[in-house]
Design an enzyme around this catalytic site. Structure first.
Site, PDB file in Angstrom:
ATOM      1  N   LYS A  14      -9.618  -3.293  -9.152  1.00 20.57           N
ATOM      2  CA  LYS A  14      -9.149  -2.136  -9.929  1.00 20.57           C
ATOM      3  C   LYS A  14      -9.349  -2.375 -11.439  1.00 20.57           C
ATOM      4  CE  LYS A  14      -4.940  -2.410  -8.154  1.00 20.57           C
ATOM      5  NZ  LYS A  14      -5.096  -3.600  -7.287  1.00 20.57           N
ATOM      6  N   ARG A  87       2.090   2.770  -6.407  1.00 19.32           N
ATOM      7  CA  ARG A  87       2.191   1.675  -5.439  1.00 19.32           C
ATOM      8  C   ARG A  87       2.907   2.114  -4.173  1.00 19.32           C
ATOM      9  NH1 ARG A  87      -0.045  -2.236  -8.944  1.00 19.32           N
ATOM     10  NH2 ARG A  87       0.436  -4.166  -7.937  1.00 19.32           N
ATOM     11  N   ARG A 124      -9.747 -16.131  -9.928  1.00 22.88           N
ATOM     12  CA  ARG A 124      -9.737 -15.231 -11.090  1.00 22.88           C
ATOM     13  C   ARG A 124      -9.257 -15.973 -12.331  1.00 22.88           C
ATOM     14  NH1 ARG A 124      -6.574  -9.722 -10.749  1.00 22.88           N
ATOM     15  NH2 ARG A 124      -4.978 -11.085  -9.877  1.00 22.88           N
ATOM     16  N   ARG A 157      -3.354 -16.136 -14.101  1.00 24.11           N
ATOM     17  CA  ARG A 157      -2.087 -15.412 -14.069  1.00 24.11           C
ATOM     18  C   ARG A 157      -1.050 -16.158 -13.233  1.00 24.11           C
ATOM     19  NH1 ARG A 157      -3.479  -9.199 -12.678  1.00 24.11           N
ATOM     20  NH2 ARG A 157      -1.737  -9.550 -11.257  1.00 24.11           N
ATOM     21  N   ARG A 168       2.278 -10.540  -2.329  1.00 24.91           N
ATOM     22  CA  ARG A 168       1.771  -9.296  -2.940  1.00 24.91           C
ATOM     23  C   ARG A 168       0.978  -8.493  -1.906  1.00 24.91           C
ATOM     24  NH1 ARG A 168      -1.327 -11.767  -7.808  1.00 24.91           N
ATOM     25  NH2 ARG A 168      -2.108  -9.664  -8.130  1.00 24.91           N
TER      26      ARG A 168
END
Ligand code: AP5
Length: 210
Positions: A14, A87, A124, A157, A168
């Site tokens: 996203k 969400r 990431r 992160r 998540r």
């Protein structure tokens, strides 16, 4: 050009696609994850409470996220990409009825196998402001550990640790079904194959926004 609501599991691309479409199409981009991280970085008591929820991979309260979102957009002069909002079906209703309120939009679901995403997220790295996104495997920076754009150190992160990522994913799977039904019933949902390379995903999204 329609407003674009990007839905997809953590790591589905996203943020990556939002950054590309801002450049290519002149969209404004609003990410509720970025807004929440900005609140956390202020170190306020509210920020501390938000951090404790995000660190577990749970959802922050609808009321708080909606308030933050409304304070950070101006639909009168811009077309937006909504990244990470909604969400759940309650947020989808608020976006449709109170925020977009008759303005044209499309909801694009980035479809990727969940197990493949764990690997993507663990690899990431982002710039310290979170705006520039890399992947050690599929999209590495030119110089190891350094952002191509800002020249600053790349970070991982806090919620990208594997056990938090798995929660998540569970939260996403728990909430996504009714939200997809909501958009299907409105005939606004387009599902795209987000396992393709980054450019291939962009091309599919571009086909839905005119
Ligand atoms: P948020 O920051 O929104 O995180 P997320 O939705 O979990 O999504 P991510 O940012 O992890 O992934 P992405 O889909 O943007 O993928 P990316 O482009 O980086 O939310 C964080 C937290 O905030 C939530 O857990 C919650 O606590 C809270 N929150 C946020 N919004 C909320 C809301 N509305 N309500 C309540 N709480 C909320 O890509 C991932 C990696 O893959 C990168 O390394 C990238 O380079 C790579 N990549 C991208 N595309 C491809 C491709 N096509 N092929 C190969 N690699 C790719």
């Amino acid at each position: 050009m329609k407003n674009l609501v990007l839905i997809g599991p953590p790591g589905s691309g996203k943020g990556t696609q939002s950054n590309i479409l801002v450049e290519k199409k002149g969209y404004a981009h609003v990410s509720t994850g970025d807004l929440l991280r900005a609140e956390v970085s202020k170190g306020t008591e509210l920020g501390q409470r938000i951090k404790s929820v995000m660190d577990l991979g749970e959802l922050v309260s609808d009321d708080l996220v909606v308030e933050l979102l409304k304070a950070n957009i101006d639909l009168s002069s811009k077309q937006y990409i909504f990244d990470g909002f909604p969400r759940n079906v309650k947020q989808a209703e608020v976006l449709d009825q109170e925020i977009l309120n008759g303005t044209a939009y499309v909801a694009v679901l980035l479809d990727v196998d969940i197990e493949k995403l764990i690997n993507r997220i663990v690899n990431r790295r982002v710039s310290s402001d979170g705006k520039h996104i890399y992947n050690l495997v599929s999209n590495p920076p030119r110089k190891t550990g350094t952002c191509d754009v800002t020249g600053t150190h790349l970070i991982q992160r806090e919620d990208d640790k594997e056990e938090v990522v798995r929660n998540r994913m569970d939260v996403y799977l728990r909430e996504v079904g009714p939200m997809i039904e909501f958009y299907k019933n409105k005939n606004l949902l387009v599902t795209i194959d987000a396992e393709k390379e980054i450019d291939g995903v962009t091309e599919q999204i571009m086909n839905c926004i005119n």
